[in-house]
Design a protein around this motif. Structure first.
Motif, PDB file in Angstrom:
ATOM      1  N   GLN A 164      68.515  23.836  77.777  1.00 57.13           N
ATOM      2  CA  GLN A 164      68.695  23.241  79.092  1.00 57.13           C
ATOM      3  C   GLN A 164      70.181  23.042  79.325  1.00 57.13           C
ATOM      4  O   GLN A 164      70.954  22.893  78.392  1.00 57.13           O
ATOM      5  CB  GLN A 164      67.982  21.905  79.153  1.00 57.13           C
ATOM      6  CG  GLN A 164      66.502  22.023  78.925  1.00 57.13           C
ATOM      7  CD  GLN A 164      65.893  20.671  78.626  1.00 57.13           C
ATOM      8  OE1 GLN A 164      66.508  19.652  78.791  1.00 57.13           O
ATOM      9  NE2 GLN A 164      64.661  20.696  78.170  1.00 57.13           N
TER      10      GLN A 164
ATOM     11  N   GLY B 137      67.037  18.463  89.314  1.00 59.36           N
ATOM     12  CA  GLY B 137      66.018  17.747  88.556  1.00 59.36           C
ATOM     13  C   GLY B 137      66.363  17.675  87.081  1.00 59.36           C
ATOM     14  O   GLY B 137      67.448  18.084  86.647  1.00 59.36           O
ATOM     15  N   GLU B 138      65.413  17.207  86.291  1.00 58.53           N
ATOM     16  CA  GLU B 138      65.582  17.125  84.846  1.00 58.53           C
ATOM     17  C   GLU B 138      65.183  18.444  84.206  1.00 58.53           C
ATOM     18  O   GLU B 138      64.369  19.186  84.740  1.00 58.53           O
ATOM     19  CB  GLU B 138      64.742  15.987  84.292  1.00 58.53           C
ATOM     20  CG  GLU B 138      65.203  14.619  84.770  1.00 58.53           C
ATOM     21  CD  GLU B 138      64.440  13.499  84.104  1.00 58.53           C
ATOM     22  OE1 GLU B 138      63.902  13.704  82.997  1.00 58.53           O
ATOM     23  OE2 GLU B 138      64.380  12.421  84.696  1.00 58.53           O
ATOM     24  N   HIS B 139      65.766  18.707  83.054  1.00 55.76           N
ATOM     25  CA  HIS B 139      65.434  19.889  82.244  1.00 55.76           C
ATOM     26  C   HIS B 139      65.677  21.188  83.017  1.00 55.76           C
ATOM     27  O   HIS B 139      64.893  22.126  82.944  1.00 55.76           O
ATOM     28  CB  HIS B 139      64.000  19.837  81.739  1.00 55.76           C
ATOM     29  CG  HIS B 139      63.625  18.519  81.129  1.00 55.76           C
ATOM     30  ND1 HIS B 139      64.162  18.068  79.951  1.00 55.76           N
ATOM     31  CD2 HIS B 139      62.806  17.537  81.562  1.00 55.76           C
ATOM     32  CE1 HIS B 139      63.667  16.875  79.676  1.00 55.76           C
ATOM     33  NE2 HIS B 139      62.841  16.523  80.642  1.00 55.76           N
TER      34      HIS B 139
ATOM     35  N   ASP C 223      62.469  19.594  88.714  1.00 53.39           N
ATOM     36  CA  ASP C 223      62.443  19.597  87.249  1.00 53.39           C
ATOM     37  C   ASP C 223      61.983  20.931  86.670  1.00 53.39           C
ATOM     38  O   ASP C 223      61.193  21.661  87.285  1.00 53.39           O
ATOM     39  CB  ASP C 223      61.487  18.508  86.740  1.00 53.39           C
ATOM     40  CG  ASP C 223      61.917  17.109  87.131  1.00 53.39           C
ATOM     41  OD1 ASP C 223      63.091  16.920  87.483  1.00 53.39           O
ATOM     42  OD2 ASP C 223      61.058  16.203  87.062  1.00 53.39           O
ATOM     43  N   ASP C 224      62.485  21.208  85.448  1.00 49.27           N
ATOM     44  CA  ASP C 224      62.025  22.336  84.625  1.00 49.27           C
ATOM     45  C   ASP C 224      62.243  23.697  85.275  1.00 49.27           C
ATOM     46  O   ASP C 224      61.459  24.627  85.065  1.00 49.27           O
ATOM     47  CB  ASP C 224      60.544  22.163  84.254  1.00 49.27           C
ATOM     48  CG  ASP C 224      60.288  20.847  83.546  1.00 49.27           C
ATOM     49  OD1 ASP C 224      61.025  20.550  82.593  1.00 49.27           O
ATOM     50  OD2 ASP C 224      59.366  20.117  83.953  1.00 49.27           O
TER      51      ASP C 224
ATOM     52  N   GLN D  35      59.147  22.691  91.052  1.00 47.11           N
ATOM     53  CA  GLN D  35      59.078  22.420  89.620  1.00 47.11           C
ATOM     54  C   GLN D  35      58.539  23.624  88.853  1.00 47.11           C
ATOM     55  O   GLN D  35      57.571  24.257  89.250  1.00 47.11           O
ATOM     56  CB  GLN D  35      58.180  21.217  89.353  1.00 47.11           C
ATOM     57  CG  GLN D  35      58.079  20.864  87.885  1.00 47.11           C
ATOM     58  CD  GLN D  35      57.250  19.610  87.640  1.00 47.11           C
ATOM     59  OE1 GLN D  35      56.849  18.923  88.565  1.00 47.11           O
ATOM     60  NE2 GLN D  35      57.000  19.338  86.382  1.00 47.11           N
TER      61      GLN D  35
END
Length: 161
Positions: free
Chosen positions: A104, A118-120, A137-138, A155
């Motif tokens: 990541q 987002g995250e990741h 995310d992702d 996502q």
């Protein structure tokens, strides 16, 4: 591919809330992926219809050891995960146990003008992400991708150049 046990697969499926039946030895170690017509020792594969289990395939099943087949019915001489949707379950297993886990982060050559990441999230080299882009995310954005227009990336999306 890193080997994994059938027990680990069964635990993963249970954690995902996927209802299956299993016949066989859960301690079996899986080392590779194979086509139903090209079975190998310690492999995982899937089959949708009994007609794919030809006489030649059944002979190979007897010769091979530690085969795991995802199918809608039990299969003699093989560990079997029994489910109504073998293809979907097979690819869920592959995604969990065989997929290359990407690092990541944002490559230092990427230009990111948005502040809505987002995250990741993973963004490859030589990418440009404009100020009006929302990335959830992702998300994986591979190398050399340009996203200039106002848009929203959902996502789990993967974008290639």
């Amino acid at each position: 591919m890193k080997p994994f046990t059938i027990q680990a697969i069964l635990g993963f499926l249970k954690k995902q809330g996927i209802k299956i039946d299993f016949a066989g030895e859960p301690e079996t170690l899986i080392h590779t992926i194979a086509n139903i017509k090209e079975l190998e020792n310690s492999c995982i594969t899937w089959v949708k219809k009994a007609s794919f289990l030809t006489e030649k395939v059944q002979e190979k099943l007897i010769q091979c050891q530690d085969v795991l087949i995802v199918a809608p019915f039990p299969i003699e001489n093989a560990n079997t995960i029994i489910t109504e949707n073998p293809k979907q379950i097979f690819f869920s297993i592959l995604n969990e146990f065989c997929a290359i886990k990407r690092k990541q982060g944002i490559h230092p050559t990427a230009v990111i003008e948005t502040d809505q990441l987002g995250e990741h999230v993973s963004i490859g080299s030589h990418c440009y992400i404009g100020p009006d882009v929302i990335i959830h995310d992702d998300v994986i954005v591979h190398h050399n991708v340009v996203i200039e227009c106002p848009c929203e990336i959902g996502q789990g999306t993967e974008i290639f150049s």
